[in-house]
Enzyme design. Structure first.
Site, PDB file in Angstrom:
ATOM      1  N   LYS A  36       0.863  -1.192   0.000  1.00 17.01           N
ATOM      2  CA  LYS A  36       0.000   0.000   0.000  1.00 17.01           C
ATOM      3  C   LYS A  36       0.893   1.233   0.000  1.00 17.01           C
ATOM      4  O   LYS A  36       1.804   1.335   0.812  1.00 17.01           O
ATOM      5  CB  LYS A  36      -0.912  -0.006   1.233  1.00 17.01           C
ATOM      6  CG  LYS A  36      -1.919   1.147   1.239  1.00 17.01           C
ATOM      7  CD  LYS A  36      -2.863   1.073   2.428  1.00 17.01           C
ATOM      8  CE  LYS A  36      -2.260   1.651   3.681  1.00 17.01           C
ATOM      9  NZ  LYS A  36      -1.980   3.094   3.654  1.00 17.01           N
ATOM     10  N   LYS A  64      -7.080   8.171  -0.239  1.00 18.22           N
ATOM     11  CA  LYS A  64      -8.272   8.635   0.491  1.00 18.22           C
ATOM     12  C   LYS A  64      -8.977   9.757  -0.266  1.00 18.22           C
ATOM     13  O   LYS A  64      -9.217  10.858   0.236  1.00 18.22           O
ATOM     14  CB  LYS A  64      -7.903   9.076   1.913  1.00 18.22           C
ATOM     15  CG  LYS A  64      -7.373   7.912   2.730  1.00 18.22           C
ATOM     16  CD  LYS A  64      -7.306   8.204   4.198  1.00 18.22           C
ATOM     17  CE  LYS A  64      -6.778   6.997   4.959  1.00 18.22           C
ATOM     18  NZ  LYS A  64      -5.348   6.696   4.680  1.00 18.22           N
ATOM     19  N   ILE A  68     -15.024  16.289  -5.361  1.00 18.50           N
ATOM     20  CA  ILE A  68     -16.212  16.199  -6.214  1.00 18.50           C
ATOM     21  C   ILE A  68     -15.994  15.078  -7.240  1.00 18.50           C
ATOM     22  O   ILE A  68     -14.838  14.699  -7.507  1.00 18.50           O
ATOM     23  CB  ILE A  68     -16.505  17.536  -6.925  1.00 18.50           C
ATOM     24  CG1 ILE A  68     -15.321  17.959  -7.809  1.00 18.50           C
ATOM     25  CG2 ILE A  68     -16.852  18.630  -5.922  1.00 18.50           C
ATOM     26  CD1 ILE A  68     -15.635  19.091  -8.767  1.00 18.50           C
ATOM     27  N   ASN A  70     -15.955  14.734 -10.492  1.00 16.20           N
ATOM     28  CA  ASN A  70     -15.036  14.928 -11.625  1.00 16.20           C
ATOM     29  C   ASN A  70     -13.581  14.875 -11.174  1.00 16.20           C
ATOM     30  O   ASN A  70     -12.745  14.208 -11.795  1.00 16.20           O
ATOM     31  CB  ASN A  70     -15.332  16.263 -12.318  1.00 16.20           C
ATOM     32  CG  ASN A  70     -14.450  16.464 -13.534  1.00 16.20           C
ATOM     33  OD1 ASN A  70     -14.506  15.675 -14.480  1.00 16.20           O
ATOM     34  ND2 ASN A  70     -13.578  17.473 -13.497  1.00 16.20           N
ATOM     35  N   SER A 119      -9.019   4.066  12.013  1.00 15.02           N
ATOM     36  CA  SER A 119      -8.477   3.322  13.158  1.00 15.02           C
ATOM     37  C   SER A 119      -7.974   4.206  14.297  1.00 15.02           C
ATOM     38  O   SER A 119      -7.744   3.713  15.391  1.00 15.02           O
ATOM     39  CB  SER A 119      -7.322   2.436  12.680  1.00 15.02           C
ATOM     40  OG  SER A 119      -6.333   3.236  12.070  1.00 15.02           O
ATOM     41  N   VAL A 173      -3.029  -2.423  12.829  1.00 15.88           N
ATOM     42  CA  VAL A 173      -2.344  -3.544  13.488  1.00 15.88           C
ATOM     43  C   VAL A 173      -0.895  -3.140  13.777  1.00 15.88           C
ATOM     44  O   VAL A 173      -0.241  -2.511  12.958  1.00 15.88           O
ATOM     45  CB  VAL A 173      -2.373  -4.805  12.576  1.00 15.88           C
ATOM     46  CG1 VAL A 173      -1.457  -5.892  13.123  1.00 15.88           C
ATOM     47  CG2 VAL A 173      -3.802  -5.320  12.441  1.00 15.88           C
ATOM     48  N   GLY A 174      -0.430  -3.491  14.956  1.00 12.35           N
ATOM     49  CA  GLY A 174       0.968  -3.204  15.304  1.00 12.35           C
ATOM     50  C   GLY A 174       1.107  -1.856  15.982  1.00 12.35           C
ATOM     51  O   GLY A 174       0.613  -1.659  17.097  1.00 12.35           O
ATOM     52  N   GLY A 178      -3.576  -2.463  17.332  1.00 15.53           N
ATOM     53  CA  GLY A 178      -4.469  -3.554  16.927  1.00 15.53           C
ATOM     54  C   GLY A 178      -3.722  -4.875  16.814  1.00 15.53           C
ATOM     55  O   GLY A 178      -2.506  -4.900  16.602  1.00 15.53           O
TER      56      GLY A 178
HETATM   57  O1  3DU Z   1       0.026   2.553  11.598  1.00 14.28           O
HETATM   58  P1  3DU Z   1       0.861   1.875  10.529  1.00 14.28           P
HETATM   59  O2  3DU Z   1       2.267   2.335  10.468  1.00 14.28           O
HETATM   60  O3  3DU Z   1       0.737   0.371  10.599  1.00 14.28           O
HETATM   61  O4  3DU Z   1       0.262   2.318   9.101  1.00 14.28           O
HETATM   62  C1  3DU Z   1      -1.095   2.196   8.780  1.00 14.28           C
HETATM   63  C2  3DU Z   1      -1.336   2.651   7.361  1.00 14.28           C
HETATM   64  O5  3DU Z   1      -2.720   2.536   7.062  1.00 14.28           O
HETATM   65  C3  3DU Z   1      -0.985   4.105   7.094  1.00 14.28           C
HETATM   66  O6  3DU Z   1      -0.596   4.208   5.731  1.00 14.28           O
HETATM   67  C4  3DU Z   1      -2.278   4.835   7.323  1.00 14.28           C
HETATM   68  O7  3DU Z   1      -2.353   6.035   6.597  1.00 14.28           O
HETATM   69  C5  3DU Z   1      -3.288   3.827   6.792  1.00 14.28           C
HETATM   70  N1  3DU Z   1      -4.615   3.927   7.389  1.00 14.28           N
HETATM   71  C6  3DU Z   1      -4.803   3.853   8.730  1.00 14.28           C
HETATM   72  O8  3DU Z   1      -3.843   3.695   9.498  1.00 14.28           O
HETATM   73  C7  3DU Z   1      -6.116   3.950   9.238  1.00 14.28           C
HETATM   74  C8  3DU Z   1      -7.174   4.087   8.429  1.00 14.28           C
HETATM   75  O9  3DU Z   1      -8.384   4.115   8.933  1.00 14.28           O
HETATM   76  C9  3DU Z   1      -6.956   4.124   7.069  1.00 14.28           C
HETATM   77  C10 3DU Z   1      -5.676   4.038   6.572  1.00 14.28           C
END
Ligand code: 3DU
Length: 216
Positions: A36, A64, A68, A70, A119, A173-174, A178
């Protein structure tokens, strides 16, 4: 290519250096289901990084998108032309904006995922009260899936119940606290892990450890 749960791990490479990101992707050797990318990496290294990362598997563009219709179409077209397999958009901009992303994705044979409840703690302020409506919006619009929080497994389970057969990608996660196994048990199809993998001394071993947790 559509995301298919095999390892169920998506690695977020939020690095500020394209070479480092590519080196980690190479070390991962395809054990994750996707990489990602988000703004930090794309703003630092350029959109071309998507094409380079694609040599190592599917790429999800977590832009994200929330404009609008277009403008959303134009943003998504850039991501898909650059080689992204999927785009992440926000749902709060409305169903027309989400449909624009899904429409563009389908032109390229790609996927669109809609953010529901995020999250981080602040997500309870505005997104959480509307999370189920956002899930419904995504479902009606024909999204491939949604994003829901691994940091709140009980919410994730509720969201799963509203999500039908849409795929669920669970970040948090991590580093955000989570737990991988709990997120999958709550109904996620994939977990998204960033810092706990790219910041580890050995990202391959760290990724493998998450995958093993999911298999247990
Ligand atoms: O917290 P981490 O380092 O594991 O990264 C999480 C990734 O997922 C990061 O790119 C963040 O922008 C994305 N993300 C969220 O953490 C939470 C969301 O609700 C959506 C995307």
């Amino acid at each position: 290519m559509p995301l298919v749960p095999r390892s169920r791990l998506i690695v977020a490479l939020d690095l500020m250096d394209g070479y480092e990101a590519l080196s980690i992707a190479e070390k991962l050797g395809g054990i994750a289901d996707a990489i990602k990318v988000n703004y930090p990496l794309v703003l630092a290294a350029g959109l071309g990084i998507i094409k380079d990362l694609k040599k190592h598997g599917n790429v999800v563009a977590d832009f994200k998108v929330a404009d609008i219709p277009n403008t959303n179409s134009l943003i998504c077209a850039q991501a898909f032309k650059a080689g992204a397999d999927a785009i992440i958009c926000h749902g709060f901009a409305g169903s027309d904006s989400v449909k624009a992303c899904i429409g563009e994705a389908s032109k390229y044979g790609c996927e669109a995922y809609v953010v529901t409840e995020m999250s981080h703690p602040g997500a309870v302020e505005f997104l959480q009260p509307h999370a189920f409506e956002l899930v419904e919006l995504a479902r009606r619009a024909g999204a491939s899936g949604i994003i829901a929080p691994a940091t709140r497994p009980e919410r994730l389970a509720d969201i799963r119940r509203h999500a039908g057969n849409m795929k669920i990608l669970a970040p948090g996660v991590g580093a955000q606290g989570g737990e991988a196994r709990r997120a999958i048990e709550a109904g996620a199809d994939f977990i998204i892990v960033g810092r706990s993998i790219y910041g580890a001394d050995d990202p391959y071993e760290a990724a493998l450890e998450f995958i093993e947790q999911l298999r247990r």
